[in-house]
Design an enzyme around this catalytic site. Sequence first.
Site, PDB file in Angstrom:
ATOM      1  CG  ASP A   1      -1.122  28.027  85.397  1.00 33.70           C
ATOM      2  OD1 ASP A   1      -2.204  27.454  85.184  1.00 33.70           O
ATOM      3  OD2 ASP A   1      -1.028  29.090  86.034  1.00 33.70           O
TER       4      ASP A   1
ATOM      5  CG  ASP B   1      -0.226  32.111  88.542  1.00 29.91           C
ATOM      6  OD1 ASP B   1      -0.684  31.072  87.998  1.00 29.91           O
ATOM      7  OD2 ASP B   1      -0.957  32.998  89.007  1.00 29.91           O
TER       8      ASP B   1
END
Length: 281
Positions: free
Chosen positions: A48, A228
């Site tokens: 990510d 996250d």
Amino acid sequence: MAQATDTGRPDTGNQETGADRAAGPSALACFGDFIAALAGRRPALFLDYDGTLVPLAPRPELAVLDEAVRGTIRRLSALCPVAVVSGRDLDDVARMVGLEGLVYAGSHGFDIRGPGLRTQIGQEYLGELEGADIDLRARLAAIPGTLVERKRFAIAIHTRQVAPPDKPAVAAVVRSVAAERAQLRVTGGKEILELRPNLPWDKGRAVLTLLDALGLSGEGTVPLYLGDDETDEDAFRALSGRGFGIRVGDDTSGTAAQWRLRDPAEAARFLDRLAGRLAGS
């Protein structure tokens, strides 16, 4: 600061508390244990961007990748397959990372590009997204701090700069616009709401598709996903039993990831150590 050894014994700078251990082992402090879990298999790395490679920023354009981290990703890409899987628009995240030869999956995997690879999911929904974008901008204009970001396959409504009392009003507008368009659905994240095509597609499905498309589904490869946010949980769940999820951030409660890192700084250190290990140094 001393580094954790490859035996898995954390150094004093990475000492874990009981609460930390309850949330899952640190992939950095227990790096040796993490490497042992790979069992000699080659990793395939899925990353990510916001909140993982870079700290979250008040505005998307301010989340600039550190040159040292870019260099680490470049090193890793020569040692194992690397893909960046982001909620950002594909061209945007590719520009922010700035490395050729990687696979980029933008808009949570709706838009994928890489060497010899091009996939777009939900092109028939672009008209609905265009109409929703116009409506959202008109209805949210009176709420200070609201940022509406149009991506090709999604619309992001950022609320980080919205006053706390006004945030429920923003959410109400977004849900109202979505309710008027059955082809779209609302998803959430850290200080963000999004409208996406109402399709059974997310980061998890995108990662599984990439594993097949890139020929990485064999037993000799172990997929690793660093993320996250709520949207990354789809990938953690999708890889359960065949790879490892690493949740970046202080809040690891309820995560499907097996490992954790405290913040993007720890993620950078972990990736650097992984590159060194794969290079045999």
